[in-house]
Structures are given as structure tokens and as C-alpha cells.
Design a protein around this motif. Structure first.
Motif, PDB file in Angstrom:
ATOM      1  N   PRO A  52      26.298 -27.362  15.949  1.00 37.34           N
ATOM      2  CA  PRO A  52      25.471 -26.685  16.931  1.00 37.34           C
ATOM      3  C   PRO A  52      24.567 -25.649  16.268  1.00 37.34           C
ATOM      4  N   HIS A  53      23.611 -25.189  17.015  1.00 40.40           N
ATOM      5  CA  HIS A  53      22.744 -24.113  16.561  1.00 40.40           C
ATOM      6  C   HIS A  53      22.544 -23.172  17.740  1.00 40.40           C
ATOM      7  N   PRO A  54      22.154 -21.948  17.454  1.00 46.81           N
ATOM      8  CA  PRO A  54      21.908 -21.027  18.567  1.00 46.81           C
ATOM      9  C   PRO A  54      20.781 -21.563  19.446  1.00 46.81           C
ATOM     10  N   ASP A  55      20.856 -21.303  20.745  1.00 47.23           N
ATOM     11  CA  ASP A  55      19.788 -21.757  21.619  1.00 47.23           C
ATOM     12  C   ASP A  55      18.733 -20.679  21.821  1.00 47.23           C
ATOM     13  N   GLU A  56      18.818 -19.625  21.008  1.00 47.05           N
ATOM     14  CA  GLU A  56      17.819 -18.563  21.033  1.00 47.05           C
ATOM     15  C   GLU A  56      17.494 -18.150  19.609  1.00 47.05           C
ATOM     16  N   CYS A  57      16.334 -17.560  19.439  1.00 47.61           N
ATOM     17  CA  CYS A  57      15.925 -17.019  18.147  1.00 47.61           C
ATOM     18  C   CYS A  57      16.922 -15.937  17.733  1.00 47.61           C
ATOM     19  N   GLU A  58      17.351 -15.978  16.483  1.00 47.28           N
ATOM     20  CA  GLU A  58      18.324 -15.001  15.992  1.00 47.28           C
ATOM     21  C   GLU A  58      17.746 -13.596  15.890  1.00 47.28           C
ATOM     22  N   ASP A  59      16.409 -13.471  15.895  1.00 48.98           N
ATOM     23  CA  ASP A  59      15.778 -12.172  15.692  1.00 48.98           C
ATOM     24  C   ASP A  59      15.144 -11.578  16.944  1.00 48.98           C
ATOM     25  N   CYS A  60      14.946 -12.380  17.989  1.00 52.62           N
ATOM     26  CA  CYS A  60      14.392 -11.866  19.242  1.00 52.62           C
ATOM     27  C   CYS A  60      15.494 -11.149  20.018  1.00 52.62           C
ATOM     28  N   PRO A  61      15.122 -10.162  20.827  1.00 56.51           N
ATOM     29  CA  PRO A  61      16.127  -9.543  21.694  1.00 56.51           C
ATOM     30  C   PRO A  61      16.719 -10.610  22.609  1.00 56.51           C
ATOM     31  N   PRO A  62      18.021 -10.541  22.913  1.00 56.35           N
ATOM     32  CA  PRO A  62      18.657 -11.543  23.783  1.00 56.35           C
ATOM     33  C   PRO A  62      17.910 -11.704  25.103  1.00 56.35           C
ATOM     34  N   GLY A  63      17.661 -12.957  25.459  1.00 60.51           N
ATOM     35  CA  GLY A  63      16.989 -13.253  26.712  1.00 60.51           C
ATOM     36  C   GLY A  63      15.486 -13.026  26.695  1.00 60.51           C
ATOM     37  N   LEU A  70      11.963 -23.335  18.865  1.00 62.91           N
ATOM     38  CA  LEU A  70      12.795 -22.834  17.776  1.00 62.91           C
ATOM     39  C   LEU A  70      12.623 -23.682  16.525  1.00 62.91           C
ATOM     40  N   ARG A  71      12.725 -23.021  15.372  1.00 65.40           N
ATOM     41  CA  ARG A  71      12.668 -23.674  14.068  1.00 65.40           C
ATOM     42  C   ARG A  71      13.902 -23.236  13.288  1.00 65.40           C
ATOM     43  N   ARG A  72      14.465 -24.167  12.511  1.00 63.52           N
ATOM     44  CA  ARG A  72      15.654 -23.842  11.718  1.00 63.52           C
ATOM     45  C   ARG A  72      15.339 -23.993  10.247  1.00 63.52           C
ATOM     46  N   CYS A  73      15.666 -22.980   9.467  1.00 65.62           N
ATOM     47  CA  CYS A  73      15.469 -22.995   8.023  1.00 65.62           C
ATOM     48  C   CYS A  73      16.372 -24.063   7.423  1.00 65.62           C
ATOM     49  N   HIS A  78      18.988 -20.367   9.218  1.00 63.67           N
ATOM     50  CA  HIS A  78      18.474 -19.322  10.106  1.00 63.67           C
ATOM     51  C   HIS A  78      17.620 -19.960  11.194  1.00 63.67           C
ATOM     52  N   VAL A  79      17.800 -19.534  12.445  1.00 65.77           N
ATOM     53  CA  VAL A  79      17.011 -20.046  13.565  1.00 65.77           C
ATOM     54  C   VAL A  79      16.049 -18.954  14.016  1.00 65.77           C
ATOM     55  N   VAL A 101      10.984 -24.450   3.960  1.00 70.32           N
ATOM     56  CA  VAL A 101      10.877 -25.471   5.015  1.00 70.32           C
ATOM     57  C   VAL A 101      11.703 -25.107   6.244  1.00 70.32           C
ATOM     58  N   ALA A 102      11.088 -25.303   7.406  1.00 73.27           N
ATOM     59  CA  ALA A 102      11.785 -25.137   8.685  1.00 73.27           C
ATOM     60  C   ALA A 102      11.594 -26.411   9.484  1.00 73.27           C
ATOM     61  N   VAL A 103      12.657 -26.857  10.147  1.00 73.34           N
ATOM     62  CA  VAL A 103      12.607 -28.070  10.969  1.00 73.34           C
ATOM     63  C   VAL A 103      12.600 -27.660  12.435  1.00 73.34           C
ATOM     64  N   SER A 104      11.864 -28.412  13.241  1.00 70.02           N
ATOM     65  CA  SER A 104      11.816 -28.143  14.669  1.00 70.02           C
ATOM     66  C   SER A 104      13.162 -28.482  15.305  1.00 70.02           C
ATOM     67  N   LEU A 105      13.600 -27.640  16.230  1.00 70.92           N
ATOM     68  CA  LEU A 105      14.842 -27.903  16.960  1.00 70.92           C
ATOM     69  C   LEU A 105      14.580 -28.442  18.358  1.00 70.92           C
ATOM     70  N   ALA A 106      13.316 -28.626  18.712  1.00 71.42           N
ATOM     71  CA  ALA A 106      12.994 -29.163  20.035  1.00 71.42           C
ATOM     72  C   ALA A 106      13.458 -30.611  20.121  1.00 71.42           C
ATOM     73  N   PRO A 107      14.112 -30.981  21.208  1.00 66.46           N
ATOM     74  CA  PRO A 107      14.636 -32.343  21.324  1.00 66.46           C
ATOM     75  C   PRO A 107      13.541 -33.412  21.341  1.00 66.46           C
TER      76      PRO A 107
END
Length: 126
Positions: A52-63, A70-73, A78-79, A101-107
Motif C-alpha cells: 500500500p501507499h499513503p492516499d495523501e501527500c506526505e508533506d501536505c497538511p492532513p486533508g 500523487l507521485r511516488r519516488c 516518498h509520496v 524518478v517519480a511514478v504516478s499513483l493515479a489508477p
């Protein structure tokens, strides 16, 4: 100012490697604006991030409603949010950590972006 990641949506490729697998199948996408093409030294090392990966950016304030995609390193996992998002944290991670490189996490997307080589990468046969 840095070049931005592509805003196009690529449909998932049936040839795309599965999660966590090395991907010799990742390659630079055709670039009609550059007839000589693009190269990416990192493409052979790109892996699809395992769930799994977080469904939110790790650096944005929650919500935070400001994130778009989202992009994953592919180096450390890192997301971060994309360049169309208010925080642009995926790029900020590249700038601070040097992970290219970052990969897109969009389905509905099956691509990666190499910040260092400014190259759009797609999975599957070239």
C-alpha cells in the motif's frame, strides 16, 4: 523554474510490470517536439511501487484540498503531490533528495517522470 511533469493521462499498459518489479520495460515516450528523441539513464532501474501507499501527500497538511495527483519516488517510496498541486511536493522531494524518478499513483495513469533527464517514461514494449 523547473520543467513540469506531463499533464497527459496515459492508460495503464497491459505490458506494464507488476508492483515492486524492476522494469526493463520502462522507456522514454515518443516526443514529437524532439525528433531526436529523449534518453533516460534511470529507466532500467524504475520499479513499480508496491502497495500500500499513503492516499495523501506526505508533506501536505492532513486533508489539504490542494493536491491533485500523487507521485511516488522510485528510489525511497516518498509520496508527494504533483506539479499541478499547490504544494508540488514530488518535485520538492527530487530537489532536496536528488532522487530522479517519480511514478504516478493515479489508477488511470501508467507512467513515470524523470526530473533529472526531463523525460516522460511509459511502461511496456517500446
Amino acid at each position: 523554474m523547473h520543467p513540469t511533469e506531463p499533464s497527459q493521462t496515459a492508460a495503464p499498459s497491459p505490458d506494464a510490470p507488476g508492483p515492486g518489479t524492476p522494469s526493463a520495460g520502462w522507456h522514454p515516450a515518443h516526443d514529437g517536439g524532439r525528433p531526436e528523441g529523449r534518453r533516460c539513464a534511470h529507466a532500467p532501474d524504475v520499479t513499480v511501487p508496491p502497495p500500500p501507499h499513503p492516499d495523501e501527500c506526505e508533506d501536505c497538511p492532513p486533508g489539504d484540498p490542494g493536491r491533485v495527483r500523487l507521485r511516488r519516488c522510485t528510489t525511497c517510496g516518498h509520496v508527494g503531490c504533483c506539479d499541478s498541486s499547490r504544494g508540488r511536493h514530488a518535485y520538492a522531494h527530487y530537489a532536496s533528495a536528488g532522487h530522479p524518478v517519480a511514478v504516478s499513483l493515479a489508477p488511470d495513469e501508467s507512467w513515470a517522470w524523470c526530473y533529472e533527464d526531463e523525460t516522460f517514461l511509459v511502461a511496456g514494449a517500446s
